[in-house]
Scaffold this active site. Structure first.
Site, PDB file in Angstrom:
ATOM      1  N   HIS A 164      38.254  72.767 -19.518  1.00  0.00           N
ATOM      2  CA  HIS A 164      37.098  72.579 -20.408  1.00  0.00           C
ATOM      3  C   HIS A 164      35.881  72.660 -19.486  1.00  0.00           C
ATOM      4  O   HIS A 164      35.799  71.921 -18.491  1.00  0.00           O
ATOM      5  CB  HIS A 164      37.196  71.216 -21.114  1.00  0.00           C
ATOM      6  CG  HIS A 164      36.026  70.864 -21.972  1.00  0.00           C
ATOM      7  ND1 HIS A 164      36.154  70.455 -23.288  1.00  0.00           N
ATOM      8  CD2 HIS A 164      34.695  70.821 -21.699  1.00  0.00           C
ATOM      9  CE1 HIS A 164      34.966  70.195 -23.789  1.00  0.00           C
ATOM     10  NE2 HIS A 164      34.050  70.404 -22.832  1.00  0.00           N
ATOM     11  N   HIS A 166      32.918  72.448 -17.154  1.00  0.00           N
ATOM     12  CA  HIS A 166      32.167  71.331 -16.572  1.00  0.00           C
ATOM     13  C   HIS A 166      31.552  71.756 -15.257  1.00  0.00           C
ATOM     14  O   HIS A 166      32.090  72.609 -14.556  1.00  0.00           O
ATOM     15  CB  HIS A 166      33.069  70.104 -16.373  1.00  0.00           C
ATOM     16  CG  HIS A 166      34.297  70.396 -15.569  1.00  0.00           C
ATOM     17  ND1 HIS A 166      35.392  71.008 -16.117  1.00  0.00           N
ATOM     18  CD2 HIS A 166      34.589  70.181 -14.272  1.00  0.00           C
ATOM     19  CE1 HIS A 166      36.324  71.155 -15.195  1.00  0.00           C
ATOM     20  NE2 HIS A 166      35.855  70.671 -14.047  1.00  0.00           N
ATOM     21  N   HIS A 176      33.877  72.973 -26.707  1.00  0.00           N
ATOM     22  CA  HIS A 176      34.991  73.351 -25.841  1.00  0.00           C
ATOM     23  C   HIS A 176      34.906  74.820 -25.431  1.00  0.00           C
ATOM     24  O   HIS A 176      34.841  75.706 -26.269  1.00  0.00           O
ATOM     25  CB  HIS A 176      36.346  73.113 -26.524  1.00  0.00           C
ATOM     26  CG  HIS A 176      37.487  73.476 -25.636  1.00  0.00           C
ATOM     27  ND1 HIS A 176      38.104  72.566 -24.806  1.00  0.00           N
ATOM     28  CD2 HIS A 176      38.088  74.665 -25.391  1.00  0.00           C
ATOM     29  CE1 HIS A 176      39.043  73.168 -24.117  1.00  0.00           C
ATOM     30  NE2 HIS A 176      39.058  74.446 -24.445  1.00  0.00           N
TER      31      HIS A 176
HETATM   32  P1  5GP Z   1      38.041  70.750 -11.772  1.00  0.00           P
HETATM   33  O1  5GP Z   1      39.143  70.596 -10.761  1.00  0.00           O
HETATM   34  O2  5GP Z   1      38.596  71.237 -13.085  1.00  0.00           O
HETATM   35  O3  5GP Z   1      36.888  71.539 -11.286  1.00  0.00           O
HETATM   36  O4  5GP Z   1      37.457  69.299 -11.991  1.00  0.00           O
HETATM   37  C1  5GP Z   1      38.033  68.356 -12.809  1.00  0.00           C
HETATM   38  C2  5GP Z   1      37.458  67.026 -12.413  1.00  0.00           C
HETATM   39  O5  5GP Z   1      37.640  66.120 -13.477  1.00  0.00           O
HETATM   40  C3  5GP Z   1      38.113  66.419 -11.169  1.00  0.00           C
HETATM   41  O6  5GP Z   1      37.136  66.183 -10.194  1.00  0.00           O
HETATM   42  C4  5GP Z   1      38.749  65.134 -11.698  1.00  0.00           C
HETATM   43  O7  5GP Z   1      38.648  64.090 -10.780  1.00  0.00           O
HETATM   44  C5  5GP Z   1      37.966  64.856 -12.967  1.00  0.00           C
HETATM   45  N1  5GP Z   1      38.693  64.189 -14.032  1.00  0.00           N
HETATM   46  C6  5GP Z   1      39.928  64.489 -14.505  1.00  0.00           C
HETATM   47  N2  5GP Z   1      40.245  63.697 -15.544  1.00  0.00           N
HETATM   48  C7  5GP Z   1      39.177  62.868 -15.747  1.00  0.00           C
HETATM   49  C8  5GP Z   1      38.900  61.824 -16.674  1.00  0.00           C
HETATM   50  O8  5GP Z   1      39.705  61.472 -17.539  1.00  0.00           O
HETATM   51  N3  5GP Z   1      37.689  61.207 -16.570  1.00  0.00           N
HETATM   52  C9  5GP Z   1      36.778  61.583 -15.625  1.00  0.00           C
HETATM   53  N4  5GP Z   1      35.619  60.914 -15.602  1.00  0.00           N
HETATM   54  N5  5GP Z   1      37.007  62.559 -14.742  1.00  0.00           N
HETATM   55  C10 5GP Z   1      38.195  63.188 -14.784  1.00  0.00           C
HETATM   56 ZN    ZN Z   2      37.780  70.608 -24.529  1.00  0.00          ZN
END
Ligand code: 5GP
Ligand code: ZN
Length: 118
Positions: free
Chosen positions: A102, A104, A49
């Site tokens: 987190h 990614h 994390h």
């Molecule tokens: P961020 O907006 O933080 O850059 O990206 C988060 C991404 O995680 C988004 O594209 C969203 O669709 C995806 N996401 C959120 N919750 C989940 C989940 O429970 N499973 C998966 N596979 N993707 C998720």
């Molecule tokens: Zn985490």
């Protein structure tokens, strides 16, 4: 940082929540994004994390940089994006559009992406 109980990506990476894991390395997993914005939209999630990119790379921290680049190359090959190309993105904090706190990396392919991003 330690695994966080309320963190959805900690649960997925720790296999406490079911997910189709496309690839796994020592320090990362790749899964499909729940709400894809491209024909191919994967997330490379660190097993450890980190709230954001800004928490990576402390004195005693080794996230496995080469592993990330090798994994991206493997995904490019397997998802037919080696020739056409793809987009990788790390959204960071509010202005960056980060919604899951987190670390990614988004891996998106299968269409042409615009620049500058919106
Ligand atoms: P961020 O907006 O933080 O850059 O990206 C988060 C991404 O995680 C988004 O594209 C969203 O669709 C995806 N996401 C959120 N919750 C989940 C989940 O429970 N499973 C998966 N596979 N993707 C998720
Ligand atoms: Zn985490």
């Amino acid at each position: 940082m330690k695994e966080q109980e309320d963190c959805i990506f900690c649960k997925i990476a720790g296999k406490k929540m079911p997910a189709d894991i496309i690839k796994e390395t020592d320090n990362f997993i790749a899964i499909e994004d729940l709400n894809p914005v491209a024909p191919v939209h994967l997330l490379i999630i660190s097993k450890k994390h980190y709230d954001s990119l800004l928490d990576v790379g402390g004195k005693d921290d080794n996230i496995g940089g080469n592993e990330i680049f090798a994994l991206i190359g493997e995904l490019a090959r397997e998802f037919n994006a080696w020739e056409r190309g793809f987009r990788t993105v790390i959204n960071t904090k509010n202005d960056g559009g980060q919604t899951v706190k987190h670390l990614h990396i988004h891996f998106m392919a299968g269409r042409r992406f615009g620049w500058p991003p919106g």
